[in-house]
Enzyme design. Sequence first.
Site, PDB file in Angstrom:
ATOM      1  N   LYS A 123      43.884  51.025  28.006  1.00 54.15           N
ATOM      2  CA  LYS A 123      42.717  51.829  28.397  1.00 54.15           C
ATOM      3  C   LYS A 123      42.448  51.669  29.890  1.00 54.15           C
ATOM      4  CE  LYS A 123      39.630  48.021  27.072  1.00 54.15           C
ATOM      5  NZ  LYS A 123      38.830  47.468  25.953  1.00 54.15           N
ATOM      6  N   TYR A 130      28.626  42.478  59.851  1.00 57.77           N
ATOM      7  CA  TYR A 130      27.255  42.911  59.540  1.00 57.77           C
ATOM      8  C   TYR A 130      26.342  41.713  59.299  1.00 57.77           C
ATOM      9  CZ  TYR A 130      28.491  47.843  58.865  1.00 57.77           C
ATOM     10  OH  TYR A 130      28.894  49.142  59.034  1.00 57.77           O
TER      11      TYR A 130
HETATM   12  C1  LIG Z   1      39.353  46.255  25.516  1.00 61.87           C
HETATM   13  C2  LIG Z   1      39.579  46.029  24.071  1.00 61.87           C
HETATM   14  C3  LIG Z   1      40.670  45.260  23.631  1.00 61.87           C
HETATM   15  C4  LIG Z   1      41.517  44.451  24.569  1.00 61.87           C
HETATM   16  O1  LIG Z   1      40.754  43.322  24.956  1.00 61.87           O
HETATM   17  P1  LIG Z   1      41.324  42.198  25.941  1.00 61.87           P
HETATM   18  O2  LIG Z   1      40.225  41.199  25.997  1.00 61.87           O
HETATM   19  O3  LIG Z   1      41.546  42.863  27.241  1.00 61.87           O
HETATM   20  O4  LIG Z   1      42.570  41.670  25.344  1.00 61.87           O
HETATM   21  C5  LIG Z   1      40.925  45.231  22.275  1.00 61.87           C
HETATM   22  N1  LIG Z   1      40.124  45.877  21.388  1.00 61.87           N
HETATM   23  C6  LIG Z   1      39.035  46.585  21.769  1.00 61.87           C
HETATM   24  C7  LIG Z   1      38.199  47.251  20.751  1.00 61.87           C
HETATM   25  C8  LIG Z   1      38.718  46.684  23.124  1.00 61.87           C
HETATM   26  O5  LIG Z   1      37.632  47.362  23.497  1.00 61.87           O
END
Ligand SMILES: *Cc1c(COP(=O)(O)O)cnc(C)c1O
Length: 349
Positions: free
Chosen positions: A35, A244
């Site tokens: 994702k 800054y």
């Molecule tokens: C993002 C996510 C994962 C992966 O999680 P990690 O901690 O990055 O391994 C797996 N399942 C769901 C439902 C997620 O939202």
Amino acid sequence: MATGLLTIDLDAIAANWRALDRASASGVQTAAVVKANAYNLGADRVARALAHAGARRFFVAVAEEGAQVRQALGPGPQICVLSGHMPGDTEMISDLDLTPMLNSLDQVTRHLESLPGHAFGVQLDTGMNRLGMEEAEWEAAAPFVLEASPELLMSHLACADEPDHALNELQLANFQAMTEGTGVPRSLAATGGILLGPRYHFDLTRPGIGLYGGLPYEGALRAVTLSLPILQVREVAPGEAVGYAASWVAEQPSLIATLPAGYADGLRRGLSNRAVLWDGDTPCPLVGRVSMDLITVDISHLTEVPKSLDILGPHQGPDDLADAAGTIGYEILTSLGPRYTRRYLEGRT
Ligand SMILES: *Cc1c(COP(=O)(O)O)cnc(C)c1O
């Protein structure tokens, strides 16, 4: 090289997937979470590398990401959409053969009515209170949902990175109770859940961050190097300030390098006067405020002015930088901006 060179090691990502696959109990399938453009490292390249390493099932957050991954992978691998079947997704889910993880009775109805016979899974909420059907809703829906043959029943752990947190066992027990005896393949563990041990693995694990070299998977190979060129160097006299708000003042004659990346490139302002960059094995402190497009680094102690400094690399991973910025490795990775030149390493192992 305009703002920096982001090197993504696909061999390391594939090796991390293989290692997490070995860490998953025997007979358990290991999927890959890609994702958010594979945590910002490039879903096309990452998904192809992982498919080559043996991954057969991929998870994305929304259908549009699934469409991109399908185009990269072609037909075959299963692409699961965590946000389920949202209004307007039907055509994409159908045309690109995506598998939505249905999160509510509404989504179940939408899916079964608009795409009868099309693959789907179900996401259950076992205590995180974020996404998925809760116990009562599931109890009502289960009889006819199970009739329609879901491919997967899944849930997500809220505290898997804290092995001793009481919620882990509670969620595990809830998941067992909600799914026992259904005969449907089950999945509870992301990276943290894999490390909690085989009781959490069920039929399928879903690692994300561990593939990309982040905690809680301490054994992960580093997958990202970010090298920033030195744009200008100046001598700063004792008492003179840098950047800054004049937040850093030289105590001795200093050599300050200016590098072309800043908070618009994901180098959060919280790194001001806190982070370290590296010239090979030598640390160089970031001094002064992080600007939108620039940072300043004290290189007084170097014998030669290098061409570039690393802010992510062998000595400093996303989680180290996250510690300095007061965040987590996930956010460091997904914040890395679009101005870097991206280079992929592949086929060396
Ligand atoms: C993002 C996510 C994962 C992966 O999680 P990690 O901690 O990055 O391994 C797996 N399942 C769901 C439902 C997620 O939202």
